[in-house]
Design a protein around this motif. Structure first.
Motif, PDB file in Angstrom:
ATOM      1  N   VAL A   1      50.671  42.364  39.942  1.00 22.79           N
ATOM      2  CA  VAL A   1      49.854  41.039  39.593  1.00 22.79           C
ATOM      3  C   VAL A   1      50.714  39.845  40.133  1.00 22.79           C
ATOM      4  O   VAL A   1      50.162  38.816  40.610  1.00 22.79           O
ATOM      5  CB  VAL A   1      49.921  40.952  38.023  1.00 22.79           C
TER       6      VAL A   1
ATOM      7  N   LEU B   1      45.551  51.950  38.862  1.00 22.06           N
ATOM      8  CA  LEU B   1      45.962  50.778  38.236  1.00 22.06           C
ATOM      9  C   LEU B   1      44.312  50.476  37.972  1.00 22.06           C
ATOM     10  O   LEU B   1      43.359  50.546  38.796  1.00 22.06           O
ATOM     11  CB  LEU B   1      46.369  49.674  39.046  1.00 22.06           C
ATOM     12  N   ASP B   2      44.139  49.382  36.898  1.00 22.79           N
ATOM     13  CA  ASP B   2      42.722  49.283  36.319  1.00 22.79           C
ATOM     14  C   ASP B   2      42.265  47.978  37.252  1.00 22.79           C
ATOM     15  O   ASP B   2      42.902  47.282  37.761  1.00 22.79           O
ATOM     16  CB  ASP B   2      42.614  48.768  34.874  1.00 22.79           C
TER      17      ASP B   2
ATOM     18  N   SER C   1      40.721  45.439  36.405  1.00 18.40           N
ATOM     19  CA  SER C   1      41.454  44.085  35.830  1.00 18.40           C
ATOM     20  C   SER C   1      42.818  43.769  36.440  1.00 18.40           C
ATOM     21  O   SER C   1      43.033  42.614  36.760  1.00 18.40           O
ATOM     22  CB  SER C   1      41.366  44.187  34.293  1.00 18.40           C
ATOM     23  N   VAL C   2      43.493  44.719  36.624  1.00 17.66           N
ATOM     24  CA  VAL C   2      44.970  44.288  37.145  1.00 17.66           C
ATOM     25  C   VAL C   2      44.917  43.813  38.341  1.00 17.66           C
ATOM     26  O   VAL C   2      45.653  42.973  39.104  1.00 17.66           O
ATOM     27  CB  VAL C   2      45.849  45.784  37.150  1.00 17.66           C
TER      28      VAL C   2
ATOM     29  N   LEU D   1      43.658  40.312  38.258  1.00 15.11           N
ATOM     30  CA  LEU D   1      44.512  39.275  37.850  1.00 15.11           C
ATOM     31  C   LEU D   1      45.649  38.866  38.904  1.00 15.11           C
ATOM     32  O   LEU D   1      46.307  37.885  38.966  1.00 15.11           O
ATOM     33  CB  LEU D   1      45.352  39.991  36.592  1.00 15.11           C
ATOM     34  N   SER D   2      45.849  40.186  39.795  1.00 10.38           N
ATOM     35  CA  SER D   2      46.968  39.959  40.771  1.00 10.38           C
ATOM     36  C   SER D   2      46.306  38.666  41.726  1.00 10.38           C
ATOM     37  O   SER D   2      47.104  37.888  42.123  1.00 10.38           O
ATOM     38  CB  SER D   2      46.886  41.299  41.508  1.00 10.38           C
TER      39      SER D   2
ATOM     40  N   SER E   1      52.071  47.530  36.990  1.00 11.57           N
ATOM     41  CA  SER E   1      51.090  46.464  36.921  1.00 11.57           C
ATOM     42  C   SER E   1      51.707  45.209  37.006  1.00 11.57           C
ATOM     43  O   SER E   1      51.224  44.433  37.511  1.00 11.57           O
ATOM     44  CB  SER E   1      50.584  46.776  35.357  1.00 11.57           C
ATOM     45  N   MET E   2      52.941  45.022  36.592  1.00 14.20           N
ATOM     46  CA  MET E   2      53.483  43.510  36.655  1.00 14.20           C
ATOM     47  C   MET E   2      53.758  43.251  38.063  1.00 14.20           C
ATOM     48  O   MET E   2      53.840  42.139  38.444  1.00 14.20           O
ATOM     49  CB  MET E   2      54.981  43.613  35.633  1.00 14.20           C
TER      50      MET E   2
ATOM     51  N   GLN F   1      47.033  51.171  45.143  1.00 19.01           N
ATOM     52  CA  GLN F   1      47.016  50.633  43.900  1.00 19.01           C
ATOM     53  C   GLN F   1      46.088  51.281  42.781  1.00 19.01           C
ATOM     54  O   GLN F   1      46.300  51.484  41.714  1.00 19.01           O
ATOM     55  CB  GLN F   1      46.936  49.061  43.947  1.00 19.01           C
ATOM     56  N   THR F   2      44.934  51.430  43.239  1.00 15.79           N
ATOM     57  CA  THR F   2      43.857  51.868  42.586  1.00 15.79           C
ATOM     58  C   THR F   2      43.590  53.419  42.384  1.00 15.79           C
ATOM     59  O   THR F   2      43.327  53.981  41.491  1.00 15.79           O
ATOM     60  CB  THR F   2      42.482  51.314  43.034  1.00 15.79           C
TER      61      THR F   2
END
Length: 428
Positions: A326, A256-257, A259-260, A263-264, A322-323, A250-251
């Motif tokens: 999360v 992906l940031d 923050s994502v 949030l996940s 991202s969606m 993911q990173t």
């Protein structure tokens, strides 16, 4: 004032907020020390080794009184050990930090955390049995889970934002200060205010520990307790988790940031909170076997969804990476914890009076050992399929194998006692 709920709420809140510094640890190891996914997962799981010794802490908590108290002093000791470890990590010079040194302090932190968890679990089990209501234990368990879930959501939310604003060391320092506050407040509360059951007299430490060992042995010889613990542990141990590999995917791969990612985890904690409320209100009369089996099957289906995600299938239908991360990744991570609530309620009901701490500690240590084995299996599976921090071509196959292993425990779910909490009576 309900001191039991106050102590339990604060204890489980701090337990849930541990994700705040640990999110910083993940990024510190990946970006600061440049460790590989396999090394990160090995370190994370190895740092949990103190959790395996929970039966020892449970025996001590049940048998050895400190100034006439045998629960809150252990909470205070555990909080102090954690505070010392995180303060040390935050204050170490950059030149002296290595993976080995960091691992030692994380081990010390988890030693303190495991002592606190054992004492808190025992308080919940004992306080639940003091009430005349048959569902009191489950209600207190749900309340504890709500506290931990809210703290977990806040910890991950603030952690995801803090990584972009502060250094990981600042995050470690902030958490250490919270632990100091927990230590001071715990020392100030007399255990007598909790109204926990007291044993007649206090025998010598050696005879008391021997007695607790005997009671634990008798309790574990009961098939309904032993079989439930074995199934629950196997439902984790047989699954080769790919947590760190997915974190790197993911990173590093998807870029992906942080923050994502935060949030996940927030979404996952919110799902845990919703589950705590739903279980307390709607599933108290449902058999533990049915609840645990459905959760196991749901986890396997979400893993298969992860394989489609890695193949880019969701991107093709308009769902952004991202969606997906999360919502679905957060929910999948939370599902592994969903099972702990109905299992804890079941064991607390089956647990004989007088050895709540040792039996619950044994069950949680079995879970800790199973999680460590699961993490090591995940590293072995990733290595076998050639998955690394730069090569994710075999990741979808690894996830499908992970999902297949998740369904294996369903074949002997009959080992779980087929009973639920007695339904709560409506108030007149």
């Amino acid at each position: 004032m309900d001191w039991v709920r106050c102590v339990v709420g604060v204890g489980f809140w701090m337990q849930g907020f541990r994700c705040f510094p640990w999110l910083g640890v993940n990024f510190f190891l990946k970006d600061g020390l440049g460790v590989a996914p396999s090394s990160l997962q090995i370190l994370q799981n190895s740092a949990n080794l103190p959790m395996v010794a929970k039966p020892l802490y449970g025996l001590l908590s049940d048998a050895v009184y400190i100034r006439g108290q045998h629960r809150l002093p252990y909470v205070a000791i555990g909080a102090l050990l954690q505070a010392v470890s995180w303060l040390a990590i935050a204050s170490l010079p950059g030149s002296s930090i290595s993976v080995g040194i960091l691992t030692l302090f994380l081990l010390l932190s988890n030693l303190g955390a495991s002592i606190v968890e054992v004492a808190n679990d025992a308080i919940v089990a004992e306080a639940g049995k003091q009430s005349s209501s048959p569902s009191a234990s489950g209600q207190l368990q749900s309340f504890a889970w709500m506290s931990a879930s809210i703290a977990g959501a806040l910890g991950n939310l603030f952690g995801g934002m803090a990584i972009n604003q502060f250094s990981p060391r600042t995050m470690f320092l902030l958490f250490a200060l919270l632990l100091v506050i927990q230590f001071v407040t715990t020392v100030a509360i007399p255990e007598s205010s909790l109204d926990l059951p007291k044993k007649a007299g206090q025998p010598s430490k050696s005879s008391s520990i021997s007695k607790q060992l005997s009671e634990l042995s008798v309790a574990l010889c009961k098939p309904e307790i032993l079989h439930s613990i074995v199934w629950f542990s196997a439902s984790y141990a047989l699954v080769p988790l790919l947590t760190s590999t997915m974190f790197f995917y993911q990173t590093q791969h998807l870029k992906l940031d942080s923050s994502v990612v935060g949030l996940s985890k927030v979404f996952g904690q919110a799902a845990l909170l919703a589950w705590s409320v739903a279980y307390d209100k709607y599933f108290e009369g449902t058999s533990a076997r049915k609840v645990l089996s459905v959760l196991q099957l749901t986890t396997a289906f979400l893993m298969m969804s992860d394989a489609l995600f890695v193949q880019g299938m969701y991107r093709k239908i308009g769902i952004s990476d991202s969606m997906y991360v999360v919502i679905f990744s957060g929910l999948l991570e939370a599902l592994f914890l969903f099972k702990v609530l109905p299992f804890s309620v079941l064991i607390s009901q089956l647990c004989p009076a007088g050895c709540e701490g040792s039996v619950m500690a044994f069950a949680m240590s079995a879970l800790a050992l199973a999680s460590i084995v699961s993490g090591y299996f995940g590293v072995a599976l990733a290595a076998f399929l050639g998955v690394s921090g730069t090569n994710f071509s075999g990741l979808s196959v690894a996830i499908l194998i992970e999902a297949a292993c998740t369904m294996l425990p369903l074949y002997w779910s009959s080992w779980i006692l087929d009973s639920g909490r007695p339904p709560r009576k409506k108030e007149e």
